[in-house]
Design a protein around this motif. Structure first.
Motif, PDB file in Angstrom:
ATOM      1  N   UNK A   1       6.226  -3.686  -1.732  1.00 64.07           N
ATOM      2  CA  UNK A   1       7.489  -4.414  -1.897  1.00 64.07           C
ATOM      3  C   UNK A   1       7.267  -5.889  -1.585  1.00 64.07           C
TER       4      UNK A   1
ATOM      5  N   UNK B   1       1.020 -13.976  -0.466  1.00 61.33           N
ATOM      6  CA  UNK B   1       1.714 -13.566   0.750  1.00 61.33           C
ATOM      7  C   UNK B   1       2.582 -14.684   1.304  1.00 61.33           C
TER       8      UNK B   1
ATOM      9  N   UNK C   1       5.852 -14.241   3.645  1.00 59.95           N
ATOM     10  CA  UNK C   1       5.865 -12.837   4.063  1.00 59.95           C
ATOM     11  C   UNK C   1       5.007 -12.633   5.301  1.00 59.95           C
ATOM     12  N   UNK C   2       4.207 -13.624   5.630  1.00 58.59           N
ATOM     13  CA  UNK C   2       3.337 -13.511   6.797  1.00 58.59           C
ATOM     14  C   UNK C   2       4.038 -13.954   8.071  1.00 58.59           C
TER      15      UNK C   2
ATOM     16  N   UNK D   1      10.651  -7.036   6.520  1.00 58.26           N
ATOM     17  CA  UNK D   1       9.400  -7.779   6.458  1.00 58.26           C
ATOM     18  C   UNK D   1       8.522  -7.469   7.664  1.00 58.26           C
TER      19      UNK D   1
ATOM     20  N   UNK E   1       6.886  -4.107   7.118  1.00 51.67           N
ATOM     21  CA  UNK E   1       5.845  -4.217   6.100  1.00 51.67           C
ATOM     22  C   UNK E   1       4.659  -5.011   6.603  1.00 51.67           C
TER      23      UNK E   1
ATOM     24  N   UNK F   1       2.569  -2.709   8.473  1.00 49.35           N
ATOM     25  CA  UNK F   1       1.821  -1.849   7.554  1.00 49.35           C
ATOM     26  C   UNK F   1       0.641  -2.610   6.954  1.00 49.35           C
ATOM     27  N   UNK F   2       0.884  -3.854   6.604  1.00 50.60           N
ATOM     28  CA  UNK F   2      -0.207  -4.685   6.082  1.00 50.60           C
ATOM     29  C   UNK F   2      -1.332  -4.798   7.097  1.00 50.60           C
TER      30      UNK F   2
ATOM     31  N   UNK G   1      -3.413  -1.744   7.177  1.00 55.43           N
ATOM     32  CA  UNK G   1      -4.294  -1.608   6.015  1.00 55.43           C
ATOM     33  C   UNK G   1      -5.409  -2.648   6.067  1.00 55.43           C
TER      34      UNK G   1
ATOM     35  N   UNK H   1       2.304   4.709   5.550  1.00 57.54           N
ATOM     36  CA  UNK H   1       2.829   4.271   4.250  1.00 57.54           C
ATOM     37  C   UNK H   1       4.039   5.107   3.864  1.00 57.54           C
TER      38      UNK H   1
ATOM     39  N   UNK I   1       7.008   4.425   6.138  1.00 50.22           N
ATOM     40  CA  UNK I   1       7.688   3.160   5.850  1.00 50.22           C
ATOM     41  C   UNK I   1       8.469   3.254   4.556  1.00 50.22           C
ATOM     42  N   UNK I   2       7.884   3.957   3.579  1.00 48.71           N
ATOM     43  CA  UNK I   2       8.573   4.066   2.295  1.00 48.71           C
ATOM     44  C   UNK I   2       9.912   4.768   2.464  1.00 48.71           C
TER      45      UNK I   2
ATOM     46  N   UNK J   1      12.452   2.547   4.527  1.00 46.37           N
ATOM     47  CA  UNK J   1      13.125   1.474   3.794  1.00 46.37           C
ATOM     48  C   UNK J   1      14.083   2.002   2.742  1.00 46.37           C
TER      49      UNK J   1
ATOM     50  N   UNK K   1      11.020 -12.997   0.923  1.00 42.01           N
ATOM     51  CA  UNK K   1       9.783 -12.594   1.583  1.00 42.01           C
ATOM     52  C   UNK K   1       9.876 -12.546   3.103  1.00 42.01           C
TER      53      UNK K   1
ATOM     54  N   UNK L   1      12.640  -9.383   3.951  1.00 41.50           N
ATOM     55  CA  UNK L   1      12.574  -8.037   3.376  1.00 41.50           C
ATOM     56  C   UNK L   1      11.641  -8.036   2.185  1.00 41.50           C
ATOM     57  N   UNK L   2      11.331  -6.863   1.729  1.00 43.14           N
ATOM     58  CA  UNK L   2      10.530  -6.770   0.516  1.00 43.14           C
ATOM     59  C   UNK L   2      11.387  -7.047  -0.698  1.00 43.14           C
TER      60      UNK L   2
END
Ligand code: HEA
Ligand code: HEA
Ligand code: CUA
Ligand SMILES: [Cu+2]
Lengths: 621, 107, 207, 351
Positions: A373, A441, D31-32, D39, D42, D45-46, D49, D110, D113-114, D117, D179, D182-183
């Protein structure tokens, strides 16, 4: 028909020869040249994109033109550069690797090429006839269905025609690999490039029909008033997304698998070692192809399919990392304990491993549905796919071309220039695309004509553009190398690399019938086995005899020409029904040629034993 | 051009018999297919509840198609292993496509 | 194998369609093509199933579809499948005349099918103003059924031209694979039809 | 640290990683630099990963570096023939199993979180804020359900409260993306409506963008999410409900402008809680942080826009030259005094 004429020398005869050829080696050259030119065009478009994005709020090109540029860049690179280059390699190498004199359907092989070219030319004509397609290479409806002008019509017709060519090519290679293998060449002795071509052809067979249907629906909506994507009449835009990605995801594996195969052969040859874990490699190739069909919706995580579907597709996508990882490690262990010769081909292959691993890993990050997303439709995705496509497929082409160039043209590409091209391209590549992960990002969506100041995106984009220029320099050096080699380099033997597979057992370039006598295959890496036994060549599986060859034909060209003409008719009949005349003329030519083909007996001809003994059927060369 | 229609084919008696045998199977297949079709149409005309009918209809269709593939198109015969792999490949992808289109187009 | 053996074989093998290398290639290649066609039709079926309730102002499926015509069409096509089996039977027995006869019957039945289909379409258009453009369901219906109809038409043209072309030449190893492959195509058309009458008409009627 | 991932985050690497990454980008855009529920989830989650990927990458690179240094052909090795190993079962099992485990480690959060959200159950609760988001070429419309409030381009939300969005489009597909809080989620045409939720942890003005190619001005379809304190938000709601669309401006020029606006523009634009029209709703226009999403809110810019919208946002639906420059000046005067509330983007920055 061609053979008689080709004996007359001269440019005209040479052109005629290529227009009518059904020889897979010449078709490979046709694919190579046209794919190469389209790559330069696609690259030029990429440069214009990068120049536009070099600084914020730039208007080097206009917003509308920018959308045309990215659409054509993506479409050209995928369909008109990468696909034909894959077919170039497959045509040049697969029949030789399995010890065949020809492909299963020489006529269809040439038809496939001309259809691809007709489609590609139609697509690119749009630039000069009122505007190129501008809805992205993914052409999401309803944007594509309602885009004004004829741009998207060109997309639809061009891809439909070249897609038909691809499908034909795919079937041809499937049958070739199943039916035309030399004695002893069992499935588990096939070189990995052949295996990969086989799996790729399968993917083509099953993936392209979905695109065909999608394009038909879009064509009907745009040209004949149907309502598939018109929500006012009950249509549903998500159908396009599914159809496109049911095709589109396998498509990216269609691109990568053959170069995986090429890398396998290259690593093994230049490490002077048998491929590590051959059967696991084969298994992984098949598994990637298989899983490739179950993951398409990872491009649609933000479409709103719901958490259940998103989770399923996320997990199945991640699964692909496993077989791909098997490949990466097997390549590393092929080199382990070997004797690595750092030729240009090997250099590109060595560069591929870390690059592709990064690209694959960002792929797995994208596969984490929820996290997507944030990533989706940003430069993070752009970075991901250029890492796998350029770092995988394009590096792979460069490696494979260096490797098989002597087989195709009888000369080794200049090694110095080869390395000189590599470094700027490699460095430029990482400069261009590494920074794009962060741009994405930091909030930069993709397909953005421009970005505003003060968003922290300026420096990153500048670096990215500088990198692109380095890549252009690398590419140009490679092109120069090709010319230089053709003019200055000396002919080499049939086996310049101390090769292991069948293609290196015959002269370079091979005679038009490939193998004077079909070879007897005694194991994996057949030529290597013979060399270890102290022999210089393959043991024949049959006595010298007459060789049956197919006749050349002008009909494939005519059929494609007909569709080319009809394509314009379809596009413009929306404006004025008079244009339907072109449809009838074009389809008339095509169907007429098809009828001619089926009415005439075409049994081919024989190269006689005596001619072969004299040093080989001088029909051509 | 010579007419081949009735050229002498003595050694193929056995094969002829084999073809005959096969032909018999094919006629039976055909009869069954007609029957299935009748049943399918009959069920719909009889207005059995749809909850019940649809699975039956689909099963009948699948059986008919397998008959076509295996008997009329000879997929049961030797030399069709690669053919089967490909057809079932196509069929499984087709099924996946159809499942998708009936589930996650609307939500 | 010399050309003469191919065009005028002294002796017809049992499976003439696979006697030559070219024949084997054609046989396999065509099956692969059918594998691809399966995905093509699956995509069309999927699209239809996704849109079959999006009839906008058009009548619903169960209001529109009639089963009588479809039943007759089904019978015609099923029978034509059997007749083409007969044709292949006679090909294997090297009886060219009978093969041609059965093929002719097949073509005849196929024509009947096509005629009814055209009638059906015009009926829907005139009676219900249900057209390709009137709703998404209309587009999907005519596209799916029309694609099948197009295949029927192409199959008819193909078989007819094979019959005409070879009428004088008789059966040989060069054209036997062509006949065989055309018959495979014809069966495949029938396979698709089985799903069309089930999914589109019967299930449409049930609702 | 809210949520189940709090503990994870304490772990080794993560702190360092997140520090490095959040050095990138600009506040309220990147988004960072997560500043909201989605956000942050996520971002965590980032980080997981990325940590897994770094681990794999280090291993691959270690073997890789060793191999190409150690096994390069050396002088005098020309005739040496290496041992032709076929493979090694144990090794092959290792590099099949370890990735599977790593992927499972990634797959579990993953999936969590899916589902997290996608959970929209809060939207039914008493006092939940439900907003209908509509994407249009190339502007956004927000309709506060049950409140009769319509705004365009600027979306006001209270901080620390989950706001529920249902999303649709009137033309092509767009994608709603903020960003830093939220996604993203697509807005589809037709009945295919999506839902998502927003929750900002801090007051502030967050940049939102369109993330699905929607035509030439796709890159210019910016909007703002303005998170204010609960009290300010209540105030804003109150004010917005009481907008009088027909209120007479004070200055003469503006009154002329109103006249012109009513005659020329009302066919597409509206003021007050009227349902979404062809063009953006102008309520509270004076407090827009940008005009049309991208221009600074000055009078020259506004006049420019009114006369030549097409030059600023190519392909947008507003006709150019509807009025001449003089008239545009007057309209601008009118629009720039449409100040319906004291809660403005500046209120969000006072903290
Ligand atoms: C050659 C082309 C190619 C290849 C090979 C891949 C490979 C992969 N891709 Fe990529 N992808 C594209 C081309 C490609 N992709 C393109 C063109 C797009 C964008 C299309 C568009 O929208 O325009 C895209 C988009 C894309 C998306 C959608 C993003 C979005 O739009 O939001 C996703 C999401 O899951 C994804 C995932 C993956 C994954 C998981 C792999 C995997 O196959 C990668 C597997 C490889 C590795 C993982 C590395 C090696 C493995 C190991 C060393 C073992 C250990 C590893 C782990 C345990 C992690 N890709
Ligand atoms: C095979 C696939 C492929 C390849 C090889 C490339 C190669 C490159 N691509 Fe890309 N790209 C895509 C497939 C590919 N691309 C796709 C599918 C998209 C998505 C499109 C969409 O959104 O719809 C995309 C999108 C895309 C974008 C994002 C645009 C956007 O979202 O707004 C960018 C931006 O940087 C970019 C850049 C590049 C660059 C710099 C290269 C470089 O590697 C190119 C290197 C080559 C050269 C530089 C050529 C050099 C030669 C000359 C300059 C001489 C020319 C001379 C003559 C013509 C005579 N590409
Ligand atoms: Cu709206 Cu992009
Ligand atoms: Cu994908």
């Amino acid at each position: 028909m061609s053979t008689a004429l080709a004996q007359k020398r001269g440019l005209g005869a040479a052109i005629w020869d290529y227009l009518t050829t059904v020889d897979h080696k010449k078709i490979a050259q046709l694919y190579l040249v046209s794919g190469g030119i389209f790559f330069l065009i696609g690259g030029l478009e990429a440069m214009l994109i990068r120049i536009q994005l070099m600084q914020p709020n730039s208007d080097f090109i206009s917003a509308g033109l920018y959308n045309e540029m990215i659409t054509m860049h993506g479409t050209t690179m995928i369909f008109l550069a990468a696909m034909p280059l894959i077919f170039a390699l497959m045509n040049a190498v697969v029949p030789l690797q399995i010890g065949a004199r020809d492909v299963a359907f020489p006529f269809l092989n040439s038809l496939g090429f001309w259809l691809f070219l007709a489609g590609g030319l139609i697509l690119n004509c749009s630039w000069f006839l009122g505007g190129a397609p501008d809805a992205g290479w993914t052409a999401y409806a309803p944007l594509s269905a309602t885009s004004p002008g004829h741009g998207v019509d060109y997309y639809v017709i061009g891809l439909q025609i070249s897609g038909a060519g691809t499908l034909i090519g795919g079937i041809n290679f499937l049958v070739t690999i199943v039916n035309m293998r030399a004695p002893g060449m069992s499935y588990m002795r096939m070189p990995l490039f052949t295996w990969a071509s086989f799996v790729t052809s399968n993917l083509i067979l099953f993936a392209f029909p979905a695109l065909t249907v999608g394009l038909f629906l879009l064509m009907f909506d745009r040209m004949f008033g149907s309502a598939f994507f018109d929500v006012g009449l009950g249509g549903n835009a998500i159908i396009w997304e599914h159809l496109f990605w049911i095709f589109g995801h396998p498509e990216v594996y269609i691109l990568i698998l053959p170069v995986f195969g090429a890398f396998s052969d290259i690593f093994s040859t230049f490490s002077t070692k048998r491929l590590f874990g051959y059967s696991a490699m084969v298994f992984a190739t098949v598994l990637i192809g298989f899983l490739g069909f179950m993951v398409w919706a990872h491009h649609m995580f933000t479409t709103g399919l719901g958490p259940v579907a998103n989770s399923i597709f996320a997990v199945s996508t991640m699964a692909i990392a496993v077989p791909t990882g098997i490949k990466i490690f097997n390549w590393l262990f092929t080199m382990w304990g070997g004797k690595i010769r750092m030729t240009s081909a090997m250099l590109w292959s060595i560069a591929f491993i870390p690059t592709f691993t990064i690209g694959g890993m960002t792929g797995v990050m994208l596969a984490a549905a929820a996290a997507d997303y944030q990533y989706h439709d940003t430069y993070f995705v752009v970075a991901h796919f250029h890492y796998v496509i350029v770092g995988g497929v394009v590096f792979g082409f460069f490696a494979a071309l260096h490797y098989w160039w002597p087989k195709m043209f009888g000369k080794v590409l200049n090694e110095k220039l080869g390395k000189l091209a590599f470094w700027p391209f490699f460095i430029g590549f990482h400069l261009t695309f590494f920074i794009q992960h962060f741009l994405g990002l930091m909030g930069m969506p993709r397909r953005y004509w421009t970005y505003q100041e003060g968003q922290g995106l300026d420096l990153g984009n500048l670096i990215s553009t500088v990198g692109a220029f380095l890549m252009a320099i690398g590419t140009l050096i490679f092109v120069y190398n090709v010319i230089y080699t053709a003019m200055k380099e000396k002919k080499v033997s049939g086996d310049p690399w101390d090769g292991r597979t069948l293609e290196w057992s015959i002269p370079s370039p091979p005679p038009f019938y490939n193998f004077k006598q079909t070879p007897l295959v005694r194991g994996l890496d057949p030529l290597w086995i013979e060399k270890q036994d102290g022999k210089t060549g393959m043991t024949p599986a049959e006595p010298l005899g007459d060789i049956h060859m197919p006749n050349g034909s002008f009909l494939p060209f005519l059929m494609s020409l007909g569709l080319f003409i009809a394509g314009f008719g379809f596009i413009y009949q929306v404006d004025h029904k008079g244009w339907l005349a072109l449809v009838f003329i074009g389809m008339g030519i095509t169907l007429g040629s098809m009828l001619t083909r089926s009415l005439k007996d075409d049994l081919g001809y024989h190269v006689h034993k005596e001619e072969l003994e004299e040093g080989g059927g001088n029909h051509e060369s | 051009m010579a007419n081949n229609t009735n050229s002498a084919n003595k050694p193929v008696d056995f094969k002829k018999k084999h073809s005959k045998e096969e032909m018999k199977q094919q006629v039976i297949t055909f009869a069954l297919m007609i029957m299935f079709t009748l049943v399918a149409f009959g069920l719909v005309l009889a207005e059995v509840t749809s909850f019940f009918v649809i699975p039956i209809l689909i099963i009948l269709a699948i059986v008919q198609v397998l008959f076509q593939l295996y008997y009329f198109m000879h997929m049961k015969n030797k030399g069709h292993s690669m053919v089967s792999v490909m057809m079932f490949g196509g069929i499984s992808i087709g099924i996946l496509t159809i499942i998708t289109f009936t589930t996650i187009i609307w939500w | 194998m010399s050309h003469d053996d191919v065009l005028n074989p002294k002796e017809m093998p049992h499976e003439p369609e696979k006697a030559t290398h070219e024949g084997q290639n054609k046989f396999l290649g065509f099956w692969f093509f059918l594998g691809g066609e399966t995905v093509l039709f699956a995509s069309l079926f999927g699209t239809y199933l996704a849109l079959n309730e999006s009839n906008a102002q058009d009548p619903t499926r169960s209001e529109m579809f009639g089963l009588e015509l479809v039943f007759i069409m089904t019978m015609l096509l099923l029978t034509s499948s059997l007749t083409s089996v007969y044709a292949m039977y006679h090909m294997k027995n090297n009886d060219f005349k009978k093969m041609q006869t059965w093929l002719a019957i097949t073509v005849f039945l196929g024509l009947g099918f096509l005629g009814f289909e055209i009638y059906e379409f015009t009926h829907y258009i005139h009676e219900y103003e249900f057209t390709f453009q009137s709703s998404a369901m209309g587009s999907a219906f005519y596209t799916l059924v029309g694609f099948h109809g197009g295949h029927v038409l192409f199959g008819l043209l193909w078989i007819t031209s094979l019959m005409l072309r070879n009428a004088k030449r008789g059966l040989n190893l060069y054209n036997a694979p062509k006949f065989y492959v055309a018959s495979l195509y014809w069966h495949f058309i029938d396979v698709v039809w089985v799903f069309i009458f089930t999914v589109v008409y019967l299930m449409g009627k049930v609702g | 640290m809210k949520g189940w991932m709090g503990k994870f985050r304490m772990l080794f690497l993560f702190g360092a990683l997140s520090l490095i990454l959040s050095g990138c980008g600009v506040d309220n855009i990147s988004a960072l630099k997560p500043e909201g529920y989605g956000s942050e989830l996520l971002f965590d989650l980032m980080l997981i990963s990325i940590a897994i990927m770094l681990f794999v990458f280090v291993i691959v690179m270690a073997i890789y570096t060793f191999v190409i240094i150690r096994y390069r052909q050396k002088k005098g090795q020309e005739d040496y023939i290496p041992k032709q190993t076929e493979g090694n079962k144990a090794l092959e099992i290792i590099w099949t199993v370890i990735p599977i485990i790593l992927l499972l480690v990634l797959a579990v959060p993953t999936v969590q979180a899916t589902f997290d959200l996608a959970d929209n159950s809060g939207s039914e609760e008493e006092g939940a804020i439900n907003i209908e988001v509509t994407g249009n070429q190339y502007w956004w419309h927000f309709n506060y359900k049950g409140q009769e409030i319509s705004t365009s381009q600027d979306l006001y939300i209270p901080k620390d409260k989950r706001v529920h969005l249902t999303m649709k489009s009137t033309d092509v597909i767009h994608s709603f993306w903020v960003p830093s809080i939220a996604g993203k989620m697509d807005t589809n045409p037709g009945d295919n409506q999506n839902t998502m939720s927003l929750e900002a942890y801090e007051e502030g003005e967050y940049l939102g963008q369109c993330a699905e190619l929607c035509g030439p001005s796709h890159s210019l379809m910016d909007f703002r999410v303005i998170a204010v304190s609960q009290e300010e938000f209540d105030q804003w709601v109150e004010d917005m409900k009481n907008v009088d669309p027909e209120a007479q401006p004070e200055s003469d020029v503006a009154r002329e402008g109103q006249e012109l606006f009513n005659n020329n523009c009302m066919s597409c634009h509206a003021i007050g809680s009227a349902p979404a029209g062809v063009g953006p709703n102008m309520t509270n226009f004076a407090n827009r942080s940008k005009i049309a999403g991208i221009l600074d809110p000055t009078k020259e810019n506004l006049v420019d826009w009114i006369v030549h919208p097409d030059e600023i946002k190519p392909g947008n639906q507003m006709p150019s030259n509807l009025v001449n420059e003089d008239e545009a000046e007057k309209i601008a005067e009118y629009l720039l005094q449409l100040d319906h509330t004291d809660v403005t983007p500046e209120s969000a920055e006072q903290n």
